[in-house]
Design a protein around this motif. Structure first.
Motif, PDB file in Angstrom:
ATOM      1  N   ILE D  48     -39.216  33.787 -33.651  1.00 36.26           N
ATOM      2  CA  ILE D  48     -39.771  32.439 -33.856  1.00 36.26           C
ATOM      3  C   ILE D  48     -39.852  32.129 -35.356  1.00 36.26           C
ATOM      4  O   ILE D  48     -39.567  31.007 -35.792  1.00 36.26           O
ATOM      5  CB  ILE D  48     -41.166  32.353 -33.207  1.00 36.26           C
ATOM      6  CG1 ILE D  48     -41.047  32.556 -31.702  1.00 36.26           C
ATOM      7  CG2 ILE D  48     -41.824  31.022 -33.504  1.00 36.26           C
ATOM      8  CD1 ILE D  48     -40.353  31.456 -30.957  1.00 36.26           C
ATOM      9  N   SER D  49     -40.170  33.159 -36.163  1.00 38.26           N
ATOM     10  CA  SER D  49     -40.225  32.882 -37.617  1.00 38.26           C
ATOM     11  C   SER D  49     -38.824  32.554 -38.128  1.00 38.26           C
ATOM     12  O   SER D  49     -38.676  31.746 -39.053  1.00 38.26           O
ATOM     13  CB  SER D  49     -40.760  34.112 -38.370  1.00 38.26           C
ATOM     14  OG  SER D  49     -41.692  34.803 -37.597  1.00 38.26           O
ATOM     15  N   VAL D  50     -37.785  33.141 -37.533  1.00 36.41           N
ATOM     16  CA  VAL D  50     -36.414  32.798 -37.957  1.00 36.41           C
ATOM     17  C   VAL D  50     -36.157  31.326 -37.653  1.00 36.41           C
ATOM     18  O   VAL D  50     -35.561  30.603 -38.453  1.00 36.41           O
ATOM     19  CB  VAL D  50     -35.391  33.697 -37.203  1.00 36.41           C
ATOM     20  CG1 VAL D  50     -33.985  33.145 -37.343  1.00 36.41           C
ATOM     21  CG2 VAL D  50     -35.474  35.116 -37.722  1.00 36.41           C
ATOM     22  N   GLY D  51     -36.688  30.868 -36.505  1.00 37.58           N
ATOM     23  CA  GLY D  51     -36.371  29.500 -36.064  1.00 37.58           C
ATOM     24  C   GLY D  51     -37.174  28.433 -36.763  1.00 37.58           C
ATOM     25  O   GLY D  51     -36.888  27.238 -36.637  1.00 37.58           O
ATOM     26  N   LYS D  52     -38.199  28.801 -37.525  1.00 36.86           N
ATOM     27  CA  LYS D  52     -39.105  27.779 -38.068  1.00 36.86           C
ATOM     28  C   LYS D  52     -38.454  27.067 -39.263  1.00 36.86           C
ATOM     29  O   LYS D  52     -37.921  27.745 -40.151  1.00 36.86           O
ATOM     30  CB  LYS D  52     -40.408  28.460 -38.520  1.00 36.86           C
ATOM     31  CG  LYS D  52     -41.348  27.581 -39.312  1.00 36.86           C
ATOM     32  CD  LYS D  52     -42.007  26.547 -38.434  1.00 36.86           C
ATOM     33  CE  LYS D  52     -42.944  25.684 -39.262  1.00 36.86           C
ATOM     34  NZ  LYS D  52     -43.383  24.481 -38.548  1.00 36.86           N
ATOM     35  N   VAL D  53     -38.474  25.741 -39.249  1.00 42.50           N
ATOM     36  CA  VAL D  53     -38.031  24.966 -40.414  1.00 42.50           C
ATOM     37  C   VAL D  53     -39.286  24.380 -41.058  1.00 42.50           C
ATOM     38  O   VAL D  53     -40.128  23.810 -40.349  1.00 42.50           O
ATOM     39  CB  VAL D  53     -37.086  23.812 -39.964  1.00 42.50           C
ATOM     40  CG1 VAL D  53     -36.786  22.914 -41.138  1.00 42.50           C
ATOM     41  CG2 VAL D  53     -35.833  24.391 -39.352  1.00 42.50           C
ATOM     42  N   ALA D  54     -39.407  24.564 -42.387  1.00 43.13           N
ATOM     43  CA  ALA D  54     -40.627  24.080 -43.067  1.00 43.13           C
ATOM     44  C   ALA D  54     -40.761  22.583 -42.825  1.00 43.13           C
ATOM     45  O   ALA D  54     -39.804  21.822 -43.033  1.00 43.13           O
ATOM     46  CB  ALA D  54     -40.514  24.362 -44.556  1.00 43.13           C
ATOM     47  N   SER D  69     -37.841  21.991 -35.768  1.00 42.16           N
ATOM     48  CA  SER D  69     -37.443  23.394 -35.990  1.00 42.16           C
ATOM     49  C   SER D  69     -36.399  23.765 -34.926  1.00 42.16           C
ATOM     50  O   SER D  69     -36.227  23.076 -33.939  1.00 42.16           O
ATOM     51  CB  SER D  69     -38.675  24.310 -35.912  1.00 42.16           C
ATOM     52  OG  SER D  69     -39.498  23.921 -34.859  1.00 42.16           O
ATOM     53  N   ASN D  70     -35.750  24.902 -35.148  1.00 45.21           N
ATOM     54  CA  ASN D  70     -34.554  25.283 -34.390  1.00 45.21           C
ATOM     55  C   ASN D  70     -34.942  25.629 -32.945  1.00 45.21           C
ATOM     56  O   ASN D  70     -35.742  26.517 -32.718  1.00 45.21           O
ATOM     57  CB  ASN D  70     -33.972  26.521 -35.110  1.00 45.21           C
ATOM     58  CG  ASN D  70     -32.638  26.883 -34.521  1.00 45.21           C
ATOM     59  OD1 ASN D  70     -32.300  26.431 -33.448  1.00 45.21           O
ATOM     60  ND2 ASN D  70     -31.906  27.706 -35.239  1.00 45.21           N
TER      61      ASN D  70
END
Lengths: 90, 494, 130, 117, 332
Positions: D48-54, D69-70
């Motif tokens: 989930i941290s990989v998928g997060k867009v600021a 986010s992705n």
């Protein structure tokens, strides 16, 4: 003001967690989990409002439901365990 | 209908499993499973023939094209492993009825056959898919059903070995998941072909190296490569004999296919060799597996355990083939994949017959089997010969190609070590044959001579034994297919 | 005009809710034994939830979120006290006797811990299961 | 700002190590299953941290925002959670059967019961 | 603000995990595993992963602590053995950790919009899913249409787990005649029964809402199935196991589990019948977007049915096991 509530919620969750970790008797831990659960429900609702997407409140509702059922499950187990220990002692 | 072959291969057993559950009548579920397995075998034969004719077949699921949707890419390697898995499964499940009824009792028949179909569908799903995350999902389907199947063994040790396998298997699968996560983070795609194109750009970063290491360790755990093989002997010796026959011949082969697919197609052979000292690593681990596996197998009293350790040794041979990493080396591995599946399926089915008649399969119990169960003991003898790699048997072909590959690439000592390994395996096969033919049955054994194994079990066993002999002599099919696969993988573009 | 009043009111409710919850949590930590902790925690727990959800309802304005918040409020209204009650009952059952205990059933319970497990423990347990 | 850039991943690594340690070192089978759970949950947090867009909000299209986010890691994790609960349920069923067969859930007693080293 | 929340939740997670590893009391470990589930679900929420938070809440904080508790009820709470093989564990963990930490140094920073993960495949999902599939919840459209085969695999995994638990615990011949008499299965006291009567209908209604609301907001087949099962679990906790056995008999639930998977499989086969590839719904109705709608609703229904019935099977088998567990002497 919502952000202040969120921070207050975090503080309460930390304190509840400390009680869950320390808790001498098992019931303290169950109480801490109960407090923790309701605080998570509130935290989720507050997050929904902070992120500006209030339509995600269903999750907070599911939290409350799951928290209630797991508390009842734990207590049911405990009532079962308590009686068993007493019978065990006979 | 021919265009839907790749998906039918996996969907047939997948949808058949719940319908077998709804069937609920145990007599019918065996027949139903045999028919489904036979249909899957026919589909895989057609698929192999189509791939040999046209080359790579692509099939995008849900109509969405490759990197966005999930895509099935069947090339010679996929088709070959699919063919092996379906062939062995058809032979094993055809022999299953009597042995399962004896070992499992009536109430658990339907659940057993449903779990068998799920495991079968899971293995096929792993081999057929061209999407990295789909591999993880079907890996979990096959692993979960394998744990449940092993736990159905009669002995209480089956439960403990199933739990051990579950813990190690889940750690392996989660390592693969971590590797996939790294790959996705660095390239943004999950399709194997797309990954192969986008990886060289980010090859230098440590994240890709970490992904490679994690996926490698995860697959080697599933593969039972030498240091990570601790779950295999327990799992194979305590599971129901039909489950052992099916797993020994297919589960580790599918994991080996995964290893080849990831190191060659996804990461590219040159990256794999340069990133880690893969060549020496595989050859050393393979040799260690061969010698330790064979040495421990010699001292086992339970035959199933002995054959389980010999499986660890045979996997060592296959890993050596990949370690040599030339076209001939890869071809030797793919050949040994096929021959080993035939050998082990025949041996374990014969043991199922022994377990059915005598109730156990330790060396003492099979004394004098040559007279009381001539056909079964004959199958064990020929299977053992093929295991050692005697001429005229399938084992000889794969050993021959392995030695040829090691000589071509100049590893002289390796060829000698391979021959030494076969001699070691000759020792424990001789213990089997000697116990069977030259020893008198124990005095304490039951007075009435145990009759021959039931016909339903004998015929598939002997079909596999004859296949062992046939493919020892007439090797055009396996050699041509593996030739095409190896050149396609290593020679041309992935 | 009405919005600023609503905003102030919700800010007040949220502040009060936050205050009650933090005080409850501090009580949870500092009180000596289980029952006093229980009193501190579950009281403020429920009240704090009502205030915070009420405050959010004021800011939500008419629409689906308001209905969902009302649903959450009703749900907490039912579950939180029940959970507290079940917790106390279970504590009473098992090992945490009230020291000294006032009511009659409590006295019977105290005998339990002292004397051998006579049959009376069976009646007490079954008595209250109506 | 290195801390905020990689803090997520470092916590994920520490959780992974805790889970792995529990699975390998703890003798009690139930503790092993809890360790397995923690190990798998840490992988979910990594995805989930990989998928997060600021600044990106949840991937449910709405007129309010255009930055999302992705969604792909969320789909993968939904399947991984299901796999996690399936493995846990099967492991707990096995533990119950082992408890009835061996009389204990400690690895040492089970190995002693089997007579292995 | 999001950063503070994110770091706070992660540190709480870490503290809980380390304490669970350290504590010897199994009951505390299970309770803290429940808290761990709650914390990770709220972390997912703050990360914007709404569907995942939904599922983790229902599973991580709901079902798995309950299952672990019923296992604990039989196996006893004391964890006798002190950790052996600690050195080997620390070694492997150290090596794995070191490899990972070196890998993080070259990772794209957390949340950076130009990380490769967000540039290749994902933009199309966000941009075109409204046009091609026509539902706002992009996660459901990817889950149910673009990568529908993964979800089929997911449903089959759940079905396999249900079968595995059934083959291990459910099929013992003596289940039928032995009455379920353990207190775990007896109805609990008055207050709970009254509140139970009030709450269970809304829970089941909410489950159906989540099932069919999956396209527009967070939710979908899997979450709805779990909530539906939680409703029945609450019923069995409050009104006892016999009451539930009368309503939901074992054979029906097993058949339903298989029916769910079949629904999913046959909807895929309809894709082939309508002349397209497997799991391609555009042929199901007039135009392709309506077909996608129909396909997604059908497979979400299949997922919901399978998940609900498997969760019910697992829980009822575990609590029936508890009743039989009484017969085995407690060597806790």
């Amino acid at each position: 003001m919502i952000i202040a509530t969120a921070i207050a919620l975090l503080v309460v969750m930390v304190l509840a967690l400390v009680r869950a970790l320390l808790g001498p008797t098992i019931h303290d831990r169950i109480l801490a989990v109960n407090v923790f659960g309701t605080k998570t429900v509130l935290l989720i609702s507050v997050i929904c409002f902070i992120s500006g997407r209030p339509e995600f409140l269903d999750i907070a509702l599911v939290y409350a439901l799951i928290n209630f059922v797991s508390i009842i499950g734990v207590l049911k187990y405990f009532e079962y365990q308590g009686r068993d220990e007493r019978e065990g002692m006979q | 209908m021919l265009t839907h072959l790749p998906i039918l291969q996996v969907i047939l057993p997948l949808v058949a499993a719940p319908s077998c559950m709804i069937l609920q009548r145990s007599r019918l579920s065996w027949l139903f499973t045999v028919l489904v397995s036979l249909a899957a075998f026919v589909v895989s034969a057609l698929l192999l023939q189509q791939v040999m004719a046209e080359g790579v077949i692509r099939y995008s699921l849900g109509g969405w094209d490759a990197p966005w949707g999930i895509e099935y890419r069947i090339d010679a390697l996929n088709a070959w492993v699919l063919f092996i898995v379906t062939a062995v499964s058809t032979a094993v499940i055809a022999a299953a009825r009597t042995s399962i009824e004896a070992e499992l009792g009536a109430s658990r028949q339907t659940v057993f056959y449903t779990l068998y179909l799920l495991c079968f569908a899971g293995l096929l799903g792993i081999v057929a898919t061209g999407d990295v995350f789909n591999v993880f999902v079907f890996l979990e389907i096959s692993s979960l059903s394998t744990y449940a199947l092993i736990a159905m063994g009669r002995d209480r040790r089956a439960l403990w070995s199933a739990f051990q396998y579950l813990v190690l298997g889940t750690i392996g699968a989660t390592f693969i998941l971590i590797g996939i996560g790294f790959l996705y983070m660095m390239t943004g795609t999950l399709n194997m072909l797309d990954l192969a194109e986008r990886l060289p750009a980010v090859e230098s970063s440590t994240a890709v190296l970490a992904a490679f290491a994690f996926i490698l360790v995860g697959i080697c755990l599933k593969l039972a490569l030498f240091p990570l093989h601790l779950w295999l002997p327990n799992a194979y010796s305590n599971a129901p004999s039909i489950v052992t026959a099916f797993l020994a011949a297919t589960a580790t082969k599918v994991a080996l296919y995964l290893l080849v697919r990831f190191t060659v197609t996804v990461f590219g052979i040159d990256f794999s060799l340069s990133a880690l000292p893969l060549q020496s690593l595989f050859i050393l681990l393979g040799l260690a597996g061969v010698f330790v596996g064979s040495a421990v197998a010699i001292y086992q009293s339970n035959i199933k355990r002995m054959l389980a350790y010999s499986s660890v040794a045979q996997i060592g041979y296959m890993i050596i083939g990949i370690g040599i990493s030339t076209v001939v080396g890869l071809q030797a591995t793919l050949l040994h994949l096929f021959n080993h599946a035939l050998m082990k399926a025949a041996l374990f089915l014969a043991l199922a017959g022994v377990a059915y008649r005598i109730g156990g399969c330790s060396l003492e119990q099979i004394r004098g089997l040559g007279r009381s169960m001539p056909w079964t003991m004959g199958a064990i003898a020929i299977g053992g010969a093929s295991l050692v790699g005697m001429p005229l048997t399938a084992g000889f072909i794969s050993k021959w190609y392995l030695i040829a590959a090691s000589i071509d690439s100049g590893f002289w000592p390796l060829a000698l070590l391979i021959v030494a390994g076969s001699l070691l395996s000759a020792v424990y096969v001789w213990r089997l044959v000697e116990a069977g033919y030259l020893r008198e049955p124990q005095s304490g054994q039951l007075a009435a001579e145990p009759g021959e194994a039931p016909l339903g079990l004998l015929i598939p066993t002997w079909i596999l034994v004859l296949a062992n002999l046939y493919f020892g002599v007439e090797t055009s099919l396996p050699v041509s297919v593996t030739e095409m696969a190896a050149t396609y993988l290593l020679g041309g573009a992935p | 005009m009405i919005d600023s009043v609503l905003a102030i009111l919700s800010a007040v409710m949220l502040g009060l809710g936050g205050f009650f919850m933090v005080s409850g949590a501090i009580g949870l930590l500092r009180f000596p034994d289980f029952y006093s902790r229980m009193h501190a925690a579950s009281m403020t727990d429920t009240l704090g939830s009502y205030l915070v959800v009420g405050g959010l309802m004021l800011t939500a304005g008419w629409g689906l979120p308001l209905f969902k918040l009302a649903l959450i409020l009703v749900f907490i209204f039912f579950t939180s006290p029940t959970a507290g009650h079940a917790l106390a009952k279970s504590a009473q059952h098992c090992d945490l006797r009230l020291p000294g205990g006032g009511a009659s059933t409590k006295k019977a319970d105290n005998e339990i811990s002292g004397s051998a497990q006579g049959p009376d423990s069976r009646d007490v347990v079954s008595a209250d299961r109506v | 700002m290195l801390l905020s850039a990689l803090y997520n991943y470092w916590v994920v690594i520490l959780l992974m190590m805790t889970g792995l340690y529990m699975v390998i070192a703890q003798g009690n089978l139930i503790k092993k299953v809890i360790g397995l759970n923690i190990f798998q949950t840490s992988v979910f947090i990594f995805y989930i941290s990989v998928g997060k867009v600021a600044g990106g909000s949840a991937p449910i299209l709405s007129q309010l925002t255009t930055v999302y986010s992705n969604p792909l890691p969320h789909v993968l994790i939904l399947t991984a959670i299901v796999v996690g609960i399936a493995t846990t349920a099967l492991a707990l069923a096995l533990i119950l059967r082992i408890r009835q067969a061996y009389g204990s859930v400690e690895e040492q007693d089970i190995l002693a019961g089997d007579g292995q080293c | 603000m999001e950063l503070i929340l994110d770091i706070a939740l992660l540190s709480l997670l870490l503290v809980t995990a380390v304490y669970i590893a350290w504590t010897r009391d199994l009951f505390a470990a299970v309770i803290l595993a429940g808290i761990y589930g709650l914390l990770s679900a709220s972390f997912f929420m703050s990360m914007g992963a709404v569907d995942v938070a939904f599922t983790e809440a229902a599973v991580g904080a709901g079902i798995s602590p309950l299952l672990m508790l019923s296992t604990l009820a039989i196996c006893g709470r004391a964890q006798r053995a002190n950790p052996q093989r600690a050195l080997l564990a620390l070694l492997t963990v150290g090596v794995v950790g070191a490899l990972l930490i070196t890998a993080t140094l070259e990772m794209p920073a957390f949340g950076s919009p130009d990380a490769p993960a967000h540039l290749h495949v994902a933009p199309r999902y966000i941009a075109d899913s409204m046009r091609e599939i026509g539902i706002p919840n992009v996660v459901t459209s990817v889950l149910a249409s673009y990568r529908a085969f993964d979800t089929l695999g997911e449903v089959v995994v759940i079905f396999t787990a249900g079968l595995g638990v059934l083959s291990l615990l459910g099929l013992r011949g003596d289940v039928r005649e032995e009455p379920i008499h353990s207190p775990m299965a007896e109805p609990s006291h008055l207050v709970l029964r009254v509140v139970g009567k009030v709450l269970i209908p809304p829970i089941l209604l909410f489950a159906l809402y989540v099932q069919f609301h999956g396209e527009y907001g967070p939710g979908g087949g899997f979450q709805a199935g779990v909530i539906f099962a939680v409703g029945f679990i609450l019923y069995s906790l409050v009104f006892g196991l016999e009451a539930v056995e009368k309503i939901v008999n074992r054979a029906l639930v097993q058949a339903l589990a298989a029916v769910g998977v079949l629904i999913y499989g046959t909807v895929g086969l309809l894709g082939i019948v309508s002349g397209r590839n497997y799991l391609d719904y555009s042929g199901l109705a007039g135009d392709s977007v309506a077909g996608q709608h129909l396909g997604i609703i059908a497979i979400e229904l299949g997922v919901g049915i399978t998940v609900a019935s498997v969760m019910m099977i697992v829980f009822f088998v575990f609590s029936a096991q508890l009743a039989r567990g009484r017969a085995v002497p407690h060597a806790s």
